[in-house]
Design a protein around this motif. Structure first.
Motif, PDB file in Angstrom:
ATOM      1  N   SER A 108      11.287  -4.776 -54.973  1.00 24.02           N
ATOM      2  CA  SER A 108      11.587  -6.461 -54.846  1.00 24.02           C
ATOM      3  C   SER A 108      10.429  -6.793 -54.398  1.00 24.02           C
ATOM      4  N   PRO A 109      10.247  -8.293 -54.500  1.00 20.54           N
ATOM      5  CA  PRO A 109       9.283  -9.140 -53.808  1.00 20.54           C
ATOM      6  C   PRO A 109       8.883  -9.097 -52.506  1.00 20.54           C
ATOM      7  N   ALA A 110       7.872  -9.155 -51.689  1.00 16.03           N
ATOM      8  CA  ALA A 110       7.990  -9.218 -50.550  1.00 16.03           C
ATOM      9  C   ALA A 110       8.846 -10.363 -49.868  1.00 16.03           C
ATOM     10  N   TYR A 111       9.409 -10.207 -48.812  1.00 13.09           N
ATOM     11  CA  TYR A 111      10.162 -11.340 -48.385  1.00 13.09           C
ATOM     12  C   TYR A 111       9.700 -11.547 -46.690  1.00 13.09           C
ATOM     13  N   ARG A 112       9.911 -12.775 -46.201  1.00 10.63           N
ATOM     14  CA  ARG A 112       9.733 -13.151 -44.848  1.00 10.63           C
ATOM     15  C   ARG A 112      11.062 -12.422 -43.988  1.00 10.63           C
ATOM     16  N   SER A 113      10.948 -12.481 -42.749  1.00  9.46           N
ATOM     17  CA  SER A 113      11.885 -12.271 -41.845  1.00  9.46           C
ATOM     18  C   SER A 113      12.999 -13.570 -41.906  1.00  9.46           C
ATOM     19  N   GLY A 114      14.118 -13.016 -41.499  1.00  6.75           N
ATOM     20  CA  GLY A 114      14.992 -14.210 -41.650  1.00  6.75           C
ATOM     21  C   GLY A 114      14.655 -14.942 -40.237  1.00  6.75           C
ATOM     22  N   VAL A 115      13.939 -14.520 -39.319  1.00  5.48           N
ATOM     23  CA  VAL A 115      13.770 -15.520 -38.072  1.00  5.48           C
ATOM     24  C   VAL A 115      12.306 -15.393 -38.021  1.00  5.48           C
ATOM     25  N   ALA A 116      11.748 -16.721 -37.388  1.00  6.85           N
ATOM     26  CA  ALA A 116      10.272 -16.820 -37.179  1.00  6.85           C
ATOM     27  C   ALA A 116       9.939 -15.807 -36.214  1.00  6.85           C
ATOM     28  N   VAL A 117       9.761 -14.738 -36.428  1.00  7.07           N
ATOM     29  CA  VAL A 117       9.837 -13.556 -35.513  1.00  7.07           C
ATOM     30  C   VAL A 117       8.397 -13.579 -34.662  1.00  7.07           C
ATOM     31  N   PHE A 118       7.340 -13.891 -35.203  1.00 10.88           N
ATOM     32  CA  PHE A 118       5.813 -13.882 -34.446  1.00 10.88           C
ATOM     33  C   PHE A 118       6.013 -15.123 -33.656  1.00 10.88           C
ATOM     34  N   ASP A 119       6.384 -16.400 -33.763  1.00  9.27           N
ATOM     35  CA  ASP A 119       6.567 -17.405 -32.996  1.00  9.27           C
ATOM     36  C   ASP A 119       7.336 -17.006 -31.700  1.00  9.27           C
ATOM     37  N   VAL A 120       8.514 -16.302 -31.952  1.00  6.16           N
ATOM     38  CA  VAL A 120       9.328 -16.173 -30.825  1.00  6.16           C
ATOM     39  C   VAL A 120       8.412 -15.007 -30.073  1.00  6.16           C
ATOM     40  N   MET A 121       7.782 -14.035 -30.712  1.00  2.00           N
ATOM     41  CA  MET A 121       7.302 -12.831 -29.923  1.00  2.00           C
ATOM     42  C   MET A 121       5.832 -13.535 -29.158  1.00  2.00           C
ATOM     43  N   THR A 122       5.407 -14.464 -29.648  1.00  2.00           N
ATOM     44  CA  THR A 122       4.391 -15.194 -28.927  1.00  2.00           C
ATOM     45  C   THR A 122       4.620 -16.091 -27.902  1.00  2.00           C
ATOM     46  N   GLY A 123       6.044 -16.619 -27.955  1.00  2.00           N
ATOM     47  CA  GLY A 123       6.482 -17.549 -26.809  1.00  2.00           C
ATOM     48  C   GLY A 123       6.628 -16.344 -25.666  1.00  2.00           C
ATOM     49  N   LEU A 124       6.995 -15.166 -26.150  1.00  2.00           N
ATOM     50  CA  LEU A 124       7.484 -14.328 -25.015  1.00  2.00           C
ATOM     51  C   LEU A 124       5.977 -13.951 -24.302  1.00  2.00           C
ATOM     52  N   HIS A 125       5.162 -13.592 -25.063  1.00 11.14           N
ATOM     53  CA  HIS A 125       3.792 -13.248 -24.595  1.00 11.14           C
ATOM     54  C   HIS A 125       3.114 -14.238 -23.931  1.00 11.14           C
ATOM     55  N   ALA A 126       3.475 -15.486 -24.401  1.00 14.13           N
ATOM     56  CA  ALA A 126       2.680 -16.504 -23.489  1.00 14.13           C
ATOM     57  C   ALA A 126       3.666 -16.486 -22.018  1.00 14.13           C
ATOM     58  N   ALA A 127       5.169 -16.365 -21.952  1.00 14.03           N
ATOM     59  CA  ALA A 127       5.679 -16.325 -20.681  1.00 14.03           C
ATOM     60  C   ALA A 127       5.349 -15.178 -19.827  1.00 14.03           C
ATOM     61  N   ILE A 128       4.836 -14.090 -20.605  1.00 14.22           N
ATOM     62  CA  ILE A 128       4.469 -12.918 -19.571  1.00 14.22           C
ATOM     63  C   ILE A 128       3.170 -13.270 -19.018  1.00 14.22           C
ATOM     64  N   GLY A 129       2.070 -13.926 -19.946  1.00  9.13           N
ATOM     65  CA  GLY A 129       0.767 -14.054 -19.552  1.00  9.13           C
ATOM     66  C   GLY A 129       0.695 -15.063 -18.201  1.00  9.13           C
ATOM     67  N   ILE A 130       1.864 -15.919 -18.327  1.00  8.32           N
ATOM     68  CA  ILE A 130       2.019 -17.206 -17.301  1.00  8.32           C
ATOM     69  C   ILE A 130       2.227 -16.712 -16.097  1.00  8.32           C
ATOM     70  N   LEU A 131       3.295 -15.721 -16.020  1.00  9.69           N
ATOM     71  CA  LEU A 131       3.938 -15.206 -15.050  1.00  9.69           C
ATOM     72  C   LEU A 131       2.727 -14.365 -14.246  1.00  9.69           C
ATOM     73  N   ALA A 132       2.029 -13.551 -15.162  1.00  8.50           N
ATOM     74  CA  ALA A 132       1.077 -12.563 -14.686  1.00  8.50           C
ATOM     75  C   ALA A 132      -0.052 -13.213 -13.877  1.00  8.50           C
ATOM     76  N   ALA A 133      -0.357 -14.582 -14.464  1.00  6.55           N
ATOM     77  CA  ALA A 133      -1.586 -15.484 -14.024  1.00  6.55           C
ATOM     78  C   ALA A 133      -0.920 -16.174 -12.698  1.00  6.55           C
ATOM     79  N   LEU A 134       0.338 -16.359 -12.575  1.00  5.74           N
ATOM     80  CA  LEU A 134       0.801 -17.025 -11.352  1.00  5.74           C
ATOM     81  C   LEU A 134       0.993 -16.076 -10.131  1.00  5.74           C
ATOM     82  N   GLN A 135       1.115 -14.714 -10.442  1.00  2.90           N
ATOM     83  CA  GLN A 135       0.823 -13.723  -9.473  1.00  2.90           C
ATOM     84  C   GLN A 135      -0.515 -13.553  -9.212  1.00  2.90           C
ATOM     85  N   GLU A 136      -1.427 -13.791 -10.005  1.00  2.00           N
ATOM     86  CA  GLU A 136      -2.794 -13.646  -9.529  1.00  2.00           C
ATOM     87  C   GLU A 136      -3.196 -14.733  -8.566  1.00  2.00           C
ATOM     88  N   ARG A 137      -2.952 -15.747  -8.997  1.00  2.00           N
ATOM     89  CA  ARG A 137      -2.864 -17.232  -8.243  1.00  2.00           C
ATOM     90  C   ARG A 137      -2.543 -16.989  -6.693  1.00  2.00           C
TER      91      ARG A 137
END
Length: 415
Positions: A189-218
């Motif tokens: 078959s042709p290449a397909y995209r995921s049914g969800v913007a999976v990397f947007d969601v994943m990056t949002g989660l990574h951002a949240a993790i980074g924020i919480l870690a930076a708050l702990q360092e603060r």
């Protein structure tokens, strides 16, 4: 920093302190009252579309006060329709609860000063403009940190700040460039995209993790810092075994449809009525599967006795499994195989997925807001035993909280 009348109430212990912080309920400038783990924290949200807003919604659920700063035209997702709920984009509604909104034209000097004032009081700034896109407005990290040195400043981009800085950061582009699309679909078959913007969601989660870690360092050092995440790096990390397989063995993975490259059976299989997904991860599970299907001899067959052999000989094994599965439908097999502790699942649509989660006690649907304006929403996936998340505010109308935000700015001062 702000006065005590500000919604920012920093209950983190001072560096070196051993006293336990109190967790009283607080009221923020949008009237939210609660004792969530991030209550008292102020977030200036310059995020748009998905990655940034998803990140800040999760943090808002945990009690943070999130000021969503929008352009005069509003977040792009307000116009992403259909589907709609009472004329509003369900895309926008899905990622913007528990926030207040103010519309500011950063080209306008007065509005720009308001945005700078909000960022100057914030514990956290989140933005997903193009790299250094906020610099010309005095809202870049260096400028904000000059007067707000405790700020945690999270920048989200598509491809980082070096050679990919000029590339537009759309999830679909990242799915293509990262290699994910080359893995999605049938071999012919042709290449397909995921049914969800999976990397947007994943990056949002990574951002949240980074924020919480930076708050702990603060919390330890008293200093803020900038964190950077991008969709491309999140994609390469999130493809885990596929990217590692290439790095460690030189193997370039390809589309296998619903099959797994390393284990078998691990795919949908036809039954007498409908398909059922069977996910066998080890030899004991395969032996139980063969017993449940009434084909115990298969588990002793040298071609199938071990995971490695099953993976190599999947074309011989598949029709034997489907012959046995053809005796009953997928619903009956789901019940039989689940009782035998065999990982399996029917293929649900989204509505059936929500119904299943409800049936097993996950309570996936929550009420956001109160009274006649309340909306259903998807539960935050994190449960806290002592400081529960809350769902106080429906996603805000464009510029809905201008007056309380401006009143707060007038009534408080920055140190």
């Amino acid at each position: 920093m702000t006065t005590e009348t500000s919604p920012r109430i920093d209950r983190l212990q001072d560096a070196g302190s051993t006293a336990a912080p109190e967790r009283p309920a607080t009221s923020d400038l949008f009237g939210r009252t609660g004792s969530g783990p991030l209550s008292g924290l102020l977030i200036a949200d310059f995020g748009r579309v998905l990655a940034g807003p998803y990140c800040t919604m999760l943090l808002a659920d945990m009690g943070a006060t999130v000021v969503k700063i929008e352009s005069p035209d509003g977040d792009e997702t307000r116009a992403w329709k259909p589907p709609v709920r009472d004329g509003q984009s369900t895309y926008y509604l899905s990622i913007n609860r528990n926030k207040g909104s103010i519309a500011l034209d950063l080209q306008d000097p007065d509005d720009r000063l308001i945005a700078q004032d909000i960022a100057g009081r914030a514990d956290v700034v989140v933005e997903n403009f193009k790299p250094n896109g906020l610099g010309r407005f005095g809202l870049d990290y260096d400028t904000v940190a000059a007067t707000n040195p405790r700020v945690v400043y999270a920048s989200i981009t598509g491809f980082g700040t070096a050679g990919g800085a000029s590339l537009p950061g759309y999830d679909l582009l990242v799915q293509a460039l990262s290699g994910l699309m080359s893995l999605t679909g049938a071999p012919d078959s042709p290449a397909y995209r995921s049914g969800v913007a999976v990397f947007d969601v994943m990056t949002g989660l990574h951002a949240a993790i980074g924020i919480l870690a930076a708050l702990q360092e603060r919390h330890r050092s008293g200093r803020g810092q900038r964190i950077e995440v991008n969709l491309m790096s999140s994609a390469l990390s999130g493809m885990v075994n596929q990217t590692a397989g290439y790095l460690l063995s030189g193997n370039v993975p390809s589309r296998l449809g619903n099959e797994h490259p390393s284990i078998y059976p691990y795919e949908p299989l036809a039954t007498g009525e409908g398909d059922i997904v069977i996910a066998i991860g080890n030899d004991p599970q395969f032996r139980r599967l063969c017993q449940a299907l009434g084909t115990p001899a298969l588990s002793d067959d040298a071609r199938f006795a071990t995971a490695h052999q099953r993976s190599l000989n999947r074309e011989e094994l598949r029709p034997l499994l489907q012959e046995a599965l053809g005796k009953h439908g997928s619903a009956e097999w789901f019940e039989v195989l689940t009782k035998a502790q065999i990982p399996c699942a029917p293929i649900n649509d989204v509505g059936q997925g929500l119904e299943f989660a409800e049936r097993i006690g996950l309570n996936p649907v929550v009420e956001v807001g109160e009274g006649g304006d309340a909306l259903p929403g998807i539960r935050n996936p994190i449960t806290f035993s002592e400081t529960p998340v809350s769902y106080d505010l429906i996603p805000p109308d464009h510029d809905a909280h201008r007056e309380p935000i401006l009143a707060w700015l007038r009534s408080t001062s920055r140190d």
